[in-house]
Motif scaffolding. Structure first.
Motif, mmCIF file in Angstrom:
data_model
loop_
_atom_site.group_PDB
_atom_site.id
_atom_site.type_symbol
_atom_site.label_atom_id
_atom_site.label_comp_id
_atom_site.label_asym_id
_atom_site.label_seq_id
_atom_site.Cartn_x
_atom_site.Cartn_y
_atom_site.Cartn_z
ATOM 1 N N LEU A 1 -15.353 0.593 6.855
ATOM 2 C CA LEU A 1 -14.549 0.993 5.740
ATOM 3 C C LEU A 1 -14.520 2.617 5.403
ATOM 4 C CD1 LEU A 1 -16.344 -1.785 3.366
ATOM 5 C CD2 LEU A 1 -13.892 -1.790 4.616
ATOM 6 N N LYS A 2 -13.440 3.079 5.892
ATOM 7 C CA LYS A 2 -13.307 4.642 5.994
ATOM 8 C C LYS A 2 -13.116 5.355 4.679
ATOM 9 C CE LYS A 2 -12.301 5.373 10.847
ATOM 10 N NZ LYS A 2 -11.506 5.883 11.854
ATOM 11 N N ASP A 3 -12.605 4.317 3.670
ATOM 12 C CA ASP A 3 -12.605 4.860 2.321
ATOM 13 C C ASP A 3 -14.030 5.240 1.712
ATOM 14 O OD1 ASP A 3 -9.654 3.024 1.396
ATOM 15 O OD2 ASP A 3 -9.742 4.815 2.398
ATOM 16 N N GLN A 4 -14.802 4.580 2.208
ATOM 17 C CA GLN A 4 -16.234 4.868 1.698
ATOM 18 C C GLN A 4 -16.741 5.916 2.223
ATOM 19 O OE1 GLN A 4 -18.872 1.394 1.798
ATOM 20 N NE2 GLN A 4 -17.192 -0.145 0.907
ATOM 21 N N LEU A 5 -16.372 6.148 3.342
ATOM 22 C CA LEU A 5 -17.044 7.429 4.008
ATOM 23 C C LEU A 5 -16.347 8.666 3.385
ATOM 24 C CD1 LEU A 5 -16.773 6.484 7.896
ATOM 25 C CD2 LEU A 5 -18.845 6.493 6.027
ATOM 26 N N ARG A 6 -15.129 8.518 3.194
ATOM 27 C CA ARG A 6 -14.142 9.685 2.547
ATOM 28 C C ARG A 6 -14.863 10.206 1.110
ATOM 29 N NH1 ARG A 6 -9.995 6.832 4.636
ATOM 30 N NH2 ARG A 6 -8.875 7.644 6.468
ATOM 31 N N GLY B 1 -11.693 17.192 11.441
ATOM 32 C CA GLY B 1 -12.595 15.879 11.584
ATOM 33 C C GLY B 1 -13.912 16.146 11.188
ATOM 34 N N LYS B 2 -14.365 15.031 10.512
ATOM 35 C CA LYS B 2 -15.777 14.857 10.282
ATOM 36 C C LYS B 2 -16.179 13.709 11.140
ATOM 37 C CE LYS B 2 -19.529 14.698 6.769
ATOM 38 N NZ LYS B 2 -19.714 14.783 5.329
ATOM 39 N N ALA B 3 -17.131 13.866 11.658
ATOM 40 C CA ALA B 3 -17.876 12.488 12.329
ATOM 41 C C ALA B 3 -18.942 11.998 11.621
ATOM 42 C CB ALA B 3 -17.924 12.790 13.865
ATOM 43 N N PHE B 4 -18.943 10.364 11.353
ATOM 44 C CA PHE B 4 -20.105 9.675 10.920
ATOM 45 C C PHE B 4 -20.800 8.997 12.226
ATOM 46 C CE2 PHE B 4 -17.548 10.602 7.312
ATOM 47 C CZ PHE B 4 -18.473 10.822 6.337
ATOM 48 N N VAL B 5 -21.888 9.294 12.562
ATOM 49 C CA VAL B 5 -22.521 8.759 13.701
ATOM 50 C C VAL B 5 -23.588 7.806 13.517
ATOM 51 C CG1 VAL B 5 -23.388 9.367 16.154
ATOM 52 C CG2 VAL B 5 -21.389 10.533 15.233
ATOM 53 N N ALA C 1 -19.480 5.354 16.016
ATOM 54 C CA ALA C 1 -18.837 6.551 15.348
ATOM 55 C C ALA C 1 -17.656 6.135 14.532
ATOM 56 C CB ALA C 1 -18.548 7.363 16.800
ATOM 57 N N ALA C 2 -17.442 6.981 13.581
ATOM 58 C CA ALA C 2 -16.303 6.867 12.584
ATOM 59 C C ALA C 2 -15.921 8.377 12.572
ATOM 60 C CB ALA C 2 -16.448 5.981 11.545
ATOM 61 N N VAL C 3 -14.740 8.594 12.337
ATOM 62 C CA VAL C 3 -14.084 9.914 12.125
ATOM 63 C C VAL C 3 -13.184 9.800 11.154
ATOM 64 C CG1 VAL C 3 -12.832 11.971 13.099
ATOM 65 C CG2 VAL C 3 -14.441 10.767 14.411
ATOM 66 N N VAL C 4 -13.293 10.934 10.226
ATOM 67 C CA VAL C 4 -11.891 10.858 9.227
ATOM 68 C C VAL C 4 -11.712 12.274 8.958
ATOM 69 C CG1 VAL C 4 -13.196 8.869 7.683
ATOM 70 C CG2 VAL C 4 -13.817 11.243 7.272
ATOM 71 N N GLY C 5 -10.510 12.286 8.443
ATOM 72 C CA GLY C 5 -10.110 13.981 8.023
ATOM 73 C C GLY C 5 -10.876 14.342 6.978
ATOM 74 N N VAL C 6 -11.226 15.662 6.579
ATOM 75 C CA VAL C 6 -11.600 16.354 5.435
ATOM 76 C C VAL C 6 -10.804 17.469 5.054
ATOM 77 C CG1 VAL C 6 -13.861 15.100 5.666
ATOM 78 C CG2 VAL C 6 -13.407 17.417 6.439
#
Length: 486
Positions: A481-486, A434-438, A420-425
């Motif tokens: 690499l959360k920048d890629q998820l954002r 929060g948005k979760a990538f799972v 799981a990875a979470v970023v703010g959107v």
């Protein structure tokens, strides 16, 4: 910056001395208004002494910790100051926490007791095994014989827990002297005056509500009106009925006031002083607060649990300066920006350290005394600080700091979640969510995972959306690499 009067922070050795002296300084003036309850400064001091006696009879000795897990109220105020008068150390707990989150704070804080308000939001609050739970609305606070312990300025005052890059909350240690000096200055910067009527929307478990709210009000002689749950209509009613003069809050609060003013039918004429803060406030909002509402002063600032209020705007600043910067450093504090853009702070208000975590303390405060805030900023040619982002992944949901690593740790407890990875959107109402990538390893839907999260996390931490992936982007060091998820 001063108001022309002597700085009172050096007058008292400790917060209890300051609070109890208010009986002599302000006497029969109103100190607290909470529903039908109205206490003068003299009556508040007497209740604080009684509460100190109750804590003493409970077995609380100098240096012992007690946790409070309850909404803003007169009882919270009496309990907090009563505990300090007994020589105890305050450990506030976020009312939005679920049981597991709160119990972790209570246990690691080594609290001898946990004070709660049973029935708040129809909830029954429990404590970890072995820790007595006391209802603030019981007769406990009034059960003691008046007492005051000798406390010095260097003694520990509070342990407020915050989260770091590991996601595990860390306890920030602050002394009586640090709090008294900083928030005496805050009174001047925010234009808090004797006789002001201060509606405290910010929660007491937070630095803003407890220190810039309760402690500041007792320093200056302002009436405290605690608000347990933010409700626009209730706030408007209190402003009208109680002639509120001081009303700090997030930008959303002032949007609500502007809407009410536009509709008409509300008397907001008593409002004089506004205090807000955000990395990005529209200049137009500040202009409208000054031109369409009765406020005559507006302060913005930057602070963090580890150092209190670090910078603040000044009287005479333009709309643009108030909106786009967080002002100049407070007296006795230095601010600089490191080569990588991180904001560094040094001075008397920097925390004593993290509770039982010397490694994290050494990581946060370098050998030269600079606190590494994790925030990114710039300084203009006049020394005003502008916050431009966050070095860490933290995002702010409706005024509450949310830490991805902590949320990810909860998500990984679900049996169907492998990674799981979470970023703010961006979110139009809350600023960010929060948005979760799972990456799943079993059947689960987004709705199921969000519902599961709501049972285990404070609402502001719960991801509002979930995107399933076969894999997460990983860098050479193994980090997502959360920048890629954002």
């Amino acid at each position: 910056m001063t108001s022309g009067r002597a700085d009172p922070s050096g007058t008292w050795e400790s917060i209890p001395r300051m609070v109890l002296s208010a009986a002599d300084r302000f006497g029969d003036a109103e100190a607290v208004v909470d529903g039908p309850l109205r206490l003068s400064f003299a009556e508040l001091a007497e209740r604080v002494r009684q509460a100190a006696g109750a804590f003493r009879e409970l077995g609380v000795s100098k240096g012992d910790r007690v946790a409070i897990w309850a909404p803003n109220s007169a009882e919270w105020l009496v309990a907090g100051f009563g505990l300090l008068a007994a020589g105890g150390v305050l450990v506030p707990v976020n009312t939005r926490f679920k049981a597991d989150e709160a119990h972790d704070i209570v246990v690691r804080g080594r609290a001898k007791a946990l004070l709660v308000q049973q029935g708040f939001l129809d909830l029954e609050f429990t404590g970890p095994p072995g820790v007595p739970v006391i209802d603030l609305t019981s007769d406990f606070l009034a059960s003691g014989s008046p007492y005051e312990c000798e406390v010095s300025g260097s003694d520990l005052s509070d342990i407020i827990f915050t989260s770091g890059t590991t996601g595990r909350p860390k306890g920030v240690l602050m002394s009586h002297a640090q709090n008294l000096r900083l928030f005496a200055e805050w009174c001047d910067l925010a234009d808090l005056r004797e006789g002001d009527r201060y509606l405290i929307v910010n929660p007491f478990f937070h630095m803003f509500g407890w220190k810039a709210g309760c402690i500041a009000s007792l320093i200056r002689g302002a009436t405290i009106l605690p608000v347990p749950v933010f409700d626009v209509d209730q706030v408007l009613d209190l402003v009208e009925r109680e002639r509120v003069t001081m009303l700090p809050g997030p930008p959303t609060l002032y949007h609500s006031l502007l809407e009410a003013e536009a509709k008409g039918g509300r008397d907001l004429s008593s409002l004089r002083a506004a205090v807000t803060g955000s990395a990005d406030i529209p200049v137009e909002l500040i202009r409208r607060i000054r031109s369409e509402l009765p406020f005559r002063t507006i302060m913005t600032g930057y602070g963090l649990t580890e150092a209190g209020t670090v910078t603040a705007s000044r009287s005479g600043d333009s709309f643009e300066e108030i909106a786009t910067t967080v002002g100049l450093p407070c007296d006795g504090l230095e601010v600089r920006v490191a080569d990588d853009g991180e904001v560094l702070v040094r001075g008397y208000s920097v925390m004593l350290g993290y509770l039982d975590d010397p490694a994290a303390t050494a990581e946060a405060i370098d050998p030269h005394g600079w606190l590494h805030t994790g925030d990114l900023g710039t300084l203009d040619d006049r020394g005003r600080l502008r916050i431009v982002g966050r070095k860490k992944d933290m995002f702010v949901v409706g005024g509450f700091n949310a830490y991805p690593a902590e949320i990810e740790g909860f998500l990984l407890r679900h049996p169907a979640v492998a990674q799981a990875a979470v970023v703010g959107v961006p979110d139009t109402r809350l600023g960010q969510v929060g948005k979760a990538f799972v990456v799943p390893h079993g059947p689960v839907s987004a709705d199921e995972l969000i519902a599961w999260s709501r049972e285990r996390m404070a609402g502001y931490k719960v991801p509002r959306s979930v995107e399933f992936r076969e894999e997460l982007p990983i860098g050479a060091t193994g980090k997502v690499l959360k920048d890629q998820l954002r």
